[in-house]
Design a protein around this motif. Structure first.
Motif, mmCIF file in Angstrom:
data_model
loop_
_atom_site.group_PDB
_atom_site.id
_atom_site.type_symbol
_atom_site.label_atom_id
_atom_site.label_comp_id
_atom_site.label_asym_id
_atom_site.label_seq_id
_atom_site.Cartn_x
_atom_site.Cartn_y
_atom_site.Cartn_z
ATOM 1 N N VAL A 98 0.833 -1.209 0.000
ATOM 2 C CA VAL A 98 0.000 0.000 0.000
ATOM 3 C C VAL A 98 0.866 1.256 0.000
ATOM 4 O O VAL A 98 0.580 2.228 -0.710
ATOM 5 C CB VAL A 98 -0.957 -0.022 1.213
ATOM 6 C CG1 VAL A 98 -1.573 1.347 1.439
ATOM 7 C CG2 VAL A 98 -2.051 -1.046 0.996
ATOM 8 N N VAL A 99 1.945 1.247 0.772
ATOM 9 C CA VAL A 99 2.827 2.420 0.831
ATOM 10 C C VAL A 99 3.447 2.702 -0.538
ATOM 11 O O VAL A 99 3.452 3.848 -1.018
ATOM 12 C CB VAL A 99 3.921 2.196 1.896
ATOM 13 C CG1 VAL A 99 5.004 3.263 1.798
ATOM 14 C CG2 VAL A 99 3.315 2.215 3.293
ATOM 15 N N VAL A 100 3.964 1.677 -1.193
ATOM 16 C CA VAL A 100 4.623 1.884 -2.488
ATOM 17 C C VAL A 100 3.602 2.232 -3.572
ATOM 18 O O VAL A 100 3.856 3.101 -4.430
ATOM 19 C CB VAL A 100 5.428 0.633 -2.869
ATOM 20 C CG1 VAL A 100 6.096 0.820 -4.222
ATOM 21 C CG2 VAL A 100 6.489 0.344 -1.827
ATOM 22 N N LEU A 101 2.439 1.582 -3.542
ATOM 23 C CA LEU A 101 1.421 1.903 -4.536
ATOM 24 C C LEU A 101 0.901 3.327 -4.364
ATOM 25 O O LEU A 101 0.602 4.012 -5.351
ATOM 26 C CB LEU A 101 0.273 0.899 -4.430
ATOM 27 C CG LEU A 101 0.573 -0.519 -4.910
ATOM 28 C CD1 LEU A 101 -0.579 -1.449 -4.578
ATOM 29 C CD2 LEU A 101 0.846 -0.535 -6.409
ATOM 30 N N ALA A 102 0.789 3.785 -3.123
ATOM 31 C CA ALA A 102 0.383 5.173 -2.895
ATOM 32 C C ALA A 102 1.414 6.142 -3.462
ATOM 33 O O ALA A 102 1.060 7.180 -4.040
ATOM 34 C CB ALA A 102 0.177 5.415 -1.399
ATOM 35 N N ALA A 103 2.693 5.812 -3.308
ATOM 36 C CA ALA A 103 3.733 6.651 -3.915
ATOM 37 C C ALA A 103 3.625 6.637 -5.436
ATOM 38 O O ALA A 103 3.847 7.669 -6.095
ATOM 39 C CB ALA A 103 5.111 6.169 -3.469
ATOM 40 N N GLY A 104 3.280 5.488 -6.022
ATOM 41 C CA GLY A 104 3.107 5.424 -7.468
ATOM 42 C C GLY A 104 1.924 6.248 -7.951
ATOM 43 O O GLY A 104 2.009 6.936 -8.975
ATOM 44 N N LEU B 90 -5.593 0.742 -5.190
ATOM 45 C CA LEU B 90 -4.441 1.546 -5.579
ATOM 46 C C LEU B 90 -3.741 0.965 -6.805
ATOM 47 O O LEU B 90 -3.284 1.710 -7.685
ATOM 48 C CB LEU B 90 -3.463 1.655 -4.410
ATOM 49 C CG LEU B 90 -3.910 2.509 -3.222
ATOM 50 C CD1 LEU B 90 -2.883 2.416 -2.092
ATOM 51 C CD2 LEU B 90 -4.093 3.963 -3.633
ATOM 52 N N ALA B 91 -3.640 -0.367 -6.871
ATOM 53 C CA ALA B 91 -3.010 -0.994 -8.036
ATOM 54 C C ALA B 91 -3.823 -0.724 -9.301
ATOM 55 O O ALA B 91 -3.256 -0.437 -10.370
ATOM 56 C CB ALA B 91 -2.855 -2.492 -7.797
ATOM 57 N N TRP B 92 -5.149 -0.796 -9.194
ATOM 58 C CA TRP B 92 -5.998 -0.516 -10.361
ATOM 59 C C TRP B 92 -5.875 0.943 -10.778
ATOM 60 O O TRP B 92 -5.771 1.255 -11.973
ATOM 61 C CB TRP B 92 -7.441 -0.857 -10.016
ATOM 62 C CG TRP B 92 -8.400 -0.596 -11.147
ATOM 63 C CD1 TRP B 92 -8.660 -1.386 -12.219
ATOM 64 C CD2 TRP B 92 -9.209 0.589 -11.305
ATOM 65 N NE1 TRP B 92 -9.582 -0.792 -13.046
ATOM 66 C CE2 TRP B 92 -9.946 0.427 -12.503
ATOM 67 C CE3 TRP B 92 -9.388 1.734 -10.550
ATOM 68 C CZ2 TRP B 92 -10.839 1.391 -12.954
ATOM 69 C CZ3 TRP B 92 -10.286 2.692 -11.003
ATOM 70 C CH2 TRP B 92 -10.998 2.515 -12.184
ATOM 71 N N THR B 93 -5.878 1.851 -9.803
ATOM 72 C CA THR B 93 -5.743 3.279 -10.118
ATOM 73 C C THR B 93 -4.402 3.573 -10.770
ATOM 74 O O THR B 93 -4.320 4.329 -11.749
ATOM 75 C CB THR B 93 -5.909 4.114 -8.841
ATOM 76 O OG1 THR B 93 -7.143 3.793 -8.210
ATOM 77 C CG2 THR B 93 -5.865 5.593 -9.154
ATOM 78 N N LEU B 94 -3.344 2.984 -10.232
ATOM 79 C CA LEU B 94 -2.018 3.201 -10.813
ATOM 80 C C LEU B 94 -1.953 2.663 -12.230
ATOM 81 O O LEU B 94 -1.379 3.299 -13.127
ATOM 82 C CB LEU B 94 -0.956 2.543 -9.936
ATOM 83 C CG LEU B 94 0.487 2.598 -10.430
ATOM 84 C CD1 LEU B 94 0.951 4.040 -10.577
ATOM 85 C CD2 LEU B 94 1.415 1.844 -9.484
ATOM 86 N N ASP B 95 -2.564 1.505 -12.470
ATOM 87 C CA ASP B 95 -2.533 0.910 -13.804
ATOM 88 C C ASP B 95 -3.312 1.772 -14.799
ATOM 89 O O ASP B 95 -2.892 1.916 -15.959
ATOM 90 C CB ASP B 95 -3.106 -0.499 -13.749
ATOM 91 C CG ASP B 95 -3.043 -1.198 -15.090
ATOM 92 O OD1 ASP B 95 -1.946 -1.627 -15.478
ATOM 93 O OD2 ASP B 95 -4.093 -1.285 -15.764
ATOM 94 N N VAL C 41 -7.708 -2.049 -0.300
ATOM 95 C CA VAL C 41 -7.023 -0.781 -0.583
ATOM 96 C C VAL C 41 -5.862 -0.998 -1.547
ATOM 97 O O VAL C 41 -5.643 -0.206 -2.479
ATOM 98 C CB VAL C 41 -6.547 -0.137 0.738
ATOM 99 C CG1 VAL C 41 -5.657 1.066 0.458
ATOM 100 C CG2 VAL C 41 -7.738 0.278 1.589
ATOM 101 N N ALA C 42 -5.102 -2.085 -1.339
ATOM 102 C CA ALA C 42 -3.987 -2.376 -2.245
ATOM 103 C C ALA C 42 -4.497 -2.645 -3.660
ATOM 104 O O ALA C 42 -3.901 -2.165 -4.644
ATOM 105 C CB ALA C 42 -3.192 -3.564 -1.721
ATOM 106 N N ALA C 43 -5.592 -3.390 -3.785
ATOM 107 C CA ALA C 43 -6.140 -3.655 -5.113
ATOM 108 C C ALA C 43 -6.642 -2.378 -5.774
ATOM 109 O O ALA C 43 -6.444 -2.163 -6.976
ATOM 110 C CB ALA C 43 -7.278 -4.679 -4.999
#
Length: 562
Positions: A204-210, A268-273, A264-266
């Motif tokens: 979650v921390v790294v995906l939020a940074a992304g 954030l990963a979808w938003t980043l993608d 939350v991780a999923a």
């Protein structure tokens, strides 16, 4: 891209045949003069990425057996490393005193300190994510992929997943080691839940940074937030000790919280993608360049290059204001002021020094750690971490010795003046660290005197480590888990830590005895002078011996030496 010509802008061609109809002439003028006639849709980013990977694999010459051998080698090395870490943590746990029977009445408990350490590690992870990108394209990827007229989501999707997965794995391993090795947790289900929660939290921390990178948040801002979280961790521990906050076990996320973290991780990963194509090309190139620099430094075991990559990766590109150096009146002052400005402009190093100074204080607040073994580890580890942060100016001077060579000073004097800033900073660090040890031992003045006497050792080690030579890659190589390395890489990496081991012998003896003997204070002063003299020498004794042997071998037969 096709070029079209308007027939109205040109004069009629008398050489054209007379039997061409007006419609055929208009079609001729509209035909593209440059480029292919087939304007089909470009390939997807995923197909470009797969084609590049297939071409690279075809030309690499590696077989499936070699790949499986490398995977097996990496897995065995990781298992050995985890086993060694568990053994060290178990030995440390056995060496520590048992917790009080009635609980911790004052200070912090060991699980509380581990919880604060996990918060600090989260800050370090966010800082690294900001400095490394976290999404980037460096080298050939930036040169060949980014200019292509294809969707960048397919090109950048593996890069966006690499760092979150790596952070999740590292977080799970570290928290599991803390729980099983240091806290002696015996419930496998609880350890698995702790590791799973740490993995999801790190992701979650790294995906939020992304996601912040896609929103045009600068890498410097993300790294600064991570540094502030790291700095807040020891302050949180101090506040908890004053407020009487204590924990009996390391907190483990319940099942519902693990589900929330996974959701939350999923998300954030979808938003980043979905937003990968909104990252500017400049940000991708800078992040990829820093990541490649850091990976190369890790593979070659060059801590100086790793520090430069992490520091320069989040540095400000432009100065807000200029400072007039009115106090610089000579060459020594120029060196000292330059080192001071380099240190003050690096937030990461300032936070590193502050956190390292509070490590012995936190050990003093934990009754289970407040003993000879705990203080010895805290002083040596905290001192080394702070020492590495003070030598940034000398490391930059070793990389680009322009200022050192322009000043009218010998090399030995330059190195001695470079010790001023590390010496002053480590003197302040020693006052805080040895003050905590003195309060524990009940003899504050004597321990402060020992800390002041040992400060030059840290300064000499910082300069000796900064000016160490590079490994000789032209010589024979040795196979290691990090790849092929030169045979003398261990002797190169030991320059700096070797004088710490030598110069801190009286400090180690005093901490293990629990008191500072007058003879130990005298020996510490002598060793500090020796370390400063050794570290300020521009050439080592081994270098002089090698030069002498080289001159002897180059001397012709029958020649008389004068």
């Amino acid at each position: 891209m096709s070029a079209h010509v308007d027939p109205d802008d040109l004069a009629p061609d008398d050489s054209a045949p007379d039997d061409i109809s007006p419609d055929e002439a208009a079609d001729a003028w509209d035909a593209p003069l440059v480029g292919p006639a087939d304007l089909s849709s470009p390939p997807s980013g995923r197909s470009i990425r797969r084609y590049t990977a297939a071409a690279a694999n075809q030309r690499s010459g590696a077989s499936i057996g070699q790949l499986l051998n490398d995977v097996y080698y990496a897995a065995i090395s990781m298992a050995i490393g985890i086993g060694m870490a568990l053994g060290i943590a178990g030995t440390l746990r056995e060496a520590l005193p048992k917790p009080p029977a009635g609980g911790v009445d004052a200070g912090l408990s060991l699980p509380s300190l581990v919880t604060v350490m996990v918060v600090g590690l989260a800050g370090i992870l966010l800082s690294l994510a900001g400095r490394l990108g976290p999404v980037g394209a460096g080298g050939a990827e930036a040169a060949w992929w980014l200019p292509l007229p294809v969707d960048r989501r397919g090109l950048l999707r593996p890069a966006s997943r690499r760092l979150p997965l790596l952070a999740a794995g590292a977080g799970a391993v570290v928290v599991a080691l803390f729980d099983t090795g240091l806290l002696a947790a015996d419930d496998p289900a609880r350890v698995v839940r702790a590791a799973l929660g740490a993995a999801l939290g790190a992701a979650v921390v790294v995906l939020a940074a992304g996601v912040g990178q896609t929103l045009l948040v600068t890498r410097r801002a993300t790294a600064l937030v991570g540094d502030l979280v790291l700095a807040a961790a020891p302050l949180l521990a101090l506040a908890g000790a004053l407020a009487g906050w204590t924990l009996d076990v390391l907190p483990v996320a319940p099942a519902w919280l693990l589900g929330v973290l996974a959701a939350v991780a999923a998300l954030l990963a979808w938003t980043l993608d979905r937003r990968l194509d909104r990252i500017p090309s400049r940000s991708l190139r800078e992040s990829g360049s820093v990541a490649n620099h850091a990976v190369g430094a890790v593979v070659s075991l060059d801590s100086r290059e790793l520090g430069r990559a992490l520091t320069d990766g989040a540095a400000r590109t432009r100065r807000r204001r200029s400072v007039r150096f009115r106090g610089v009146s000579g060459a020594p002052a120029a060196l000292v002021v330059a080192d001071v400005m380099v240190l003050l402009r690096s937030t990461r190093h300032l936070v590193q020094i502050a956190v390292a100074a509070l490590v012995p204080v936190l050990v003093a607040l934990v009754p289970q750690l407040a003993g000879p073994v705990g203080f010895l580890i805290a002083v040596l580890l905290g001192g080394y971490v702070a020492m590495t942060a003070t030598g940034e100016g000398a490391r930059r001077a070793e990389m680009a010795p322009v200022l050192d060579r322009l000043l009218p000073l010998p090399a030995g004097q330059v190195r001695r003046w470079r010790m001023v800033v590390p010496g002053v900073v480590m003197l302040l660090w020693s006052i805080v660290a040895f003050g905590a040890v003195g309060v524990w031992a009940g003899d504050l003045p004597t321990w402060l005197a020992l800390g002041i006497a040992s400060a030059p050792v840290w300064a000499g080690a910082a300069i000796r480590s900064a000016y160490r030579p590079a490994p000789d890659w032209a010589g024979p190589l040795v196979s290691t888990p990090m790849g092929a390395l030169p045979t003398g890489v261990a002797s190169v990496l030991s320059r700096g830590p070797d004088v710490v081991i030598l110069g801190m012998i009286p400090v180690a003896i005093a901490i293990l005895l629990g008191s500072v003997l007058p003879v130990l204070l005298l020996v510490q002063m002598v060793l500090s002078v020796i370390v400063v003299a050794v570290s300020s020498a521009s050439r080592t004794m081994m270098d002089r011996m090698n030069d002498a042997l080289g001159q002897d071998s180059a001397q012709p037969t029958g020649a008389v030496r004068r």
